[in-house]
Scaffold this motif. Structure first.
Motif, PDB file in Angstrom:
ATOM      1  N   ALA A   1      29.203  10.946  44.137  1.00 43.14           N
ATOM      2  CA  ALA A   1      30.266  11.346  45.060  1.00 43.14           C
ATOM      3  C   ALA A   1      29.623  11.849  46.353  1.00 43.14           C
ATOM      4  O   ALA A   1      28.408  12.050  46.421  1.00 43.14           O
ATOM      5  CB  ALA A   1      31.151  12.411  44.427  1.00 43.14           C
ATOM      6  N   ASP A   2      30.433  12.052  47.387  1.00 41.58           N
ATOM      7  CA  ASP A   2      29.858  12.225  48.733  1.00 41.58           C
ATOM      8  C   ASP A   2      29.811  13.657  49.251  1.00 41.58           C
ATOM      9  O   ASP A   2      29.430  13.885  50.399  1.00 41.58           O
ATOM     10  CB  ASP A   2      30.603  11.343  49.742  1.00 41.58           C
ATOM     11  CG  ASP A   2      32.089  11.665  49.837  1.00 41.58           C
ATOM     12  OD1 ASP A   2      32.512  12.692  49.262  1.00 41.58           O
ATOM     13  OD2 ASP A   2      32.817  10.889  50.493  1.00 41.58           O
ATOM     14  N   GLY A   3      30.203  14.651  48.439  1.00 36.87           N
ATOM     15  CA  GLY A   3      30.185  16.025  48.913  1.00 36.87           C
ATOM     16  C   GLY A   3      31.309  16.361  49.861  1.00 36.87           C
ATOM     17  O   GLY A   3      31.366  17.461  50.407  1.00 36.87           O
ATOM     18  N   ARG A   4      32.223  15.425  50.052  1.00 34.71           N
ATOM     19  CA  ARG A   4      33.389  15.638  50.910  1.00 34.71           C
ATOM     20  C   ARG A   4      34.699  15.387  50.166  1.00 34.71           C
ATOM     21  O   ARG A   4      35.777  15.543  50.725  1.00 34.71           O
ATOM     22  CB  ARG A   4      33.309  14.730  52.145  1.00 34.71           C
ATOM     23  CG  ARG A   4      32.094  15.012  53.011  1.00 34.71           C
ATOM     24  CD  ARG A   4      31.995  14.078  54.197  1.00 34.71           C
ATOM     25  NE  ARG A   4      31.700  12.694  53.809  1.00 34.71           N
ATOM     26  CZ  ARG A   4      30.474  12.236  53.543  1.00 34.71           C
ATOM     27  NH1 ARG A   4      29.432  13.060  53.596  1.00 34.71           N
ATOM     28  NH2 ARG A   4      30.267  10.981  53.220  1.00 34.71           N
ATOM     29  N   GLY A   5      34.584  14.920  48.941  1.00 31.79           N
ATOM     30  CA  GLY A   5      35.771  14.664  48.133  1.00 31.79           C
ATOM     31  C   GLY A   5      36.467  13.362  48.440  1.00 31.79           C
ATOM     32  O   GLY A   5      37.643  13.186  48.103  1.00 31.79           O
TER      33      GLY A   5
END
Length: 568
Positions: free
Chosen positions: A506-510
């Motif tokens: 996942a990208d850490g930004r949701g």
């Protein structure tokens, strides 16, 4: 089961709701039965609509079985607190109730931005509910096949925009509450409705929703409520002067899945379009009605809104929503999310008040040796003139602290171990669900294990020179997704005792799902895998590149933006 007009072949819960007399069932009879600490099987489903679940202590289940005793039944109750805001009067009552009416004497902050009690014995359920209601709280629709607690960005009133969006979250919650008087009759001794026909549900209908329904309101660029984990989300859009103009509406997010079942998967919310703020309640109701009318009532595993959107298609879902409002969506407005975690420490608001975000390990509020967390929050509540704000990441904000009171509040936080300890970015961005010993669905530990595992990750991160690098890490005891694991850069989902599926990417930004990297691994393999990945990340990452983006770029896992491409 009494006669029903429903067709054959539906999920069992549909017939329970149909025969429940608008969620009354035989709950009162179950409460009066002193021969058992449990409630009747059918009532265990209906009590969810009233905000609580029956559980038992799995640590001692086998011991009690050998003693020929029934399991030690107790109940978990979750409150409805739109936007997570609690006054100090409410907090002091919440705290006292935990001491007086629960076995554990603790509180737990949840990933739905509210609090819950564990270890409530059956005779204490009614006085507990009456206790929270006396201070303006309740547990109506905190669980069950209805709209649940509405979440909102916990940016603590540092702009007019955030304050207004919080107010909309409360309005949405009130607008979508069930109208049955069952809760008030059973728990608050309201006079019973003589004619059940006068107690109908104008929005939900007799059968309520096919499954639970979750709503969040977010203000970009902060995505601390993980809009893509919700059935319905409202993304605030401001005009040139920073005032709320309206919302982008996103539908069909959700985290739950089942190990090995390709027909179940997490999914990201899809945007239907932009609406003006004055149309918010109409669209909130309309989206829920589309799910009510088209959701799967045969197979509960495929009954969430995400599957309805995938079955109908986004265009058809949009059309059905517009049909129910009589209003067309406008084109989506541009926005960007940059992070999904909380912002810790002091933040100054536009009103010159201060707001202090505190980390709470796995959201558990209990006194520990050298860290009397529960006592500290209680003592602060006695003098604080603002409010507490619970976050969707299991933390708490001491909000609206006047400049002249800031030193006193900070001093009290340090005295009670709430502030001062240096925590790693890995720990600060972590979430764990309750899991064992109370959750009946848990396959492995989570709350009791993840913090200790992260401490070992910290040693590895220090070794590779990346100890200051934030990473979103989450663990759940099963794949139902209560801790939103599939939106984490690193996630562990319980598969069995001491065993987890490991997810990355996942990208850490949701805004991106992760993907399974290793299946059914224990701690030894987890640590060796993390050691190898952290070493490569430290040597090969690009400037400013997050860990989730790195593992995707290097091909460890694929980027996943559609849950139908997710592999559980």
């Amino acid at each position: 089961m009494s006669k029903t007009t429903l067709p054959d072949g539906l999920a069992v819960n549909e017939y329970l709701k149909d025969n429940s007399n608008y969620l009354r069932g035989t709950i009162e009879e179950s409460l009066a039965d002193q021969t058992t600490g449990a409630v009747a099987d059918d009532d265990t489903q209906l009590t969810k609509f009233h905000g609580f679940y029956m559980q038992d202590d799995r640590d001692i289940r086998e011991e009690r079985r050998k003693q020929k005793l029934e399991p030690k039944h107790s109940f978990m109750l979750r409150a409805r607190v739109p936007g997570g805001v609690s006054t100090m009067e409410q907090w002091l009552a919440i705290d006292k109730i935990a001491d007086d009416l629960t076995d554990y004497g603790s509180l737990r902050l949840t990933t739905r931005q509210t609090f819950q009690y564990h270890g409530i014995l059956k005779p204490n359920i009614k006085p507990l509910i009456q206790g929270i209601c006396k201070v303006g709280l309740d547990s109506i629709a905190a669980c069950g096949d209805v709209n649940r607690n509405v979440m909102c960005n916990t940016n603590p009133v540092d702009s007019r925009l955030h304050q207004e969006t919080y107010e909309w979250s409360a309005k949405i919650s009130e607008h979508l509450l069930p109208k049955t008087r069952a809760y008030y009759e059973i728990w608050l001794d309201e006079e019973k409705v003589a004619d059940s026909e006068a107690d109908q549900e104008p929005v939900y209908g007799k059968w309520y929703l096919p499954r639970k329904f979750k709503i969040a309101v977010a203000v970009p660029p902060h995505n601390d409520v993980d809009i893509s984990a919700n059935d319905l989300s409202f993304i605030a859009i401001a005009d040139a002067d920073g005032n709320l103009e309206g919302f982008n509406v996103a539908v069909g997010g959700g985290m739950g899945s089942t190990h090995g079942d390709v027909e179940t998967y997490p999914q990201l919310a899809r945007i239907l379009g932009f609406i003006k703020k004055e149309d918010t309640l109409a669209f909130a109701e309309a989206v829920m009605l589309v799910q009510r009318d088209f959701g799967n009532r045969i197979n509960r595993k495929n009954a969430r809104t995400k599957y309805t959107v995938d079955t109908l298609g986004v265009d058809k879902f949009r059309e059905e929503t517009e049909k129910r409002t009589g209003i067309k969506f406008e084109d989506e407005r541009p926005f960007e999310f940059t992070q999904q975690g909380d912002r810790f420490g002091w933040i100054k608001g536009i009103d010159n008040n201060w707001h202090l975000t505190l980390f709470l390990e796995a959201g558990r509020i209990i006194d520990k040796p050298g860290q009397p967390i529960k006592t500290g929050l209680r003592e602060i509540a006695k003098v604080h003139k603002g409010e507490y704000r619970m976050t969707a990441n299991q933390n708490i904000i001491i909000a609206n602290v006047a400049e002249e009171d800031k030193a006193e509040i900070e001093g009290m936080c340090r005295k009670y171990g709430l502030l001062g300890e240096v925590l790693s970015p890995l720990m600060l961005d972590s979430i764990a669900c309750v899991a064992l010993p109370t959750c009946a669905l848990a396959m492995a530990e989570s709350e009791r294990y993840l913090p200790r595992l992260i401490e070992k990750f910290d040693v590895i991160a220090e070794k590779h020179g990346i100890a200051d690098q934030p990473m979103v890490i989450r663990m759940t005891g099963c794949p139902n997704g209560c801790g939103r694991p599939f939106l984490a850069e690193i996630a562990f989902v319980g598969k069995g005792p001491g065993k987890y599926n490991m997810y990355l990417g996942a990208d850490g930004r949701g805004t991106r799902l992760n993907q399974m990297y290793k299946e059914n691994v224990g701690e030894e393999e987890i640590l060796s895998t993390i050691d190898s990945l952290f070493e490569q990340y430290s040597k090969e990452r690009e400037s400013g590149e997050g860990f989730g983006d790195f593992v995707v770029r290097k091909g460890f896992v694929n980027a996943v933006y559609d849950g139908r491409e997710f592999h559980a």
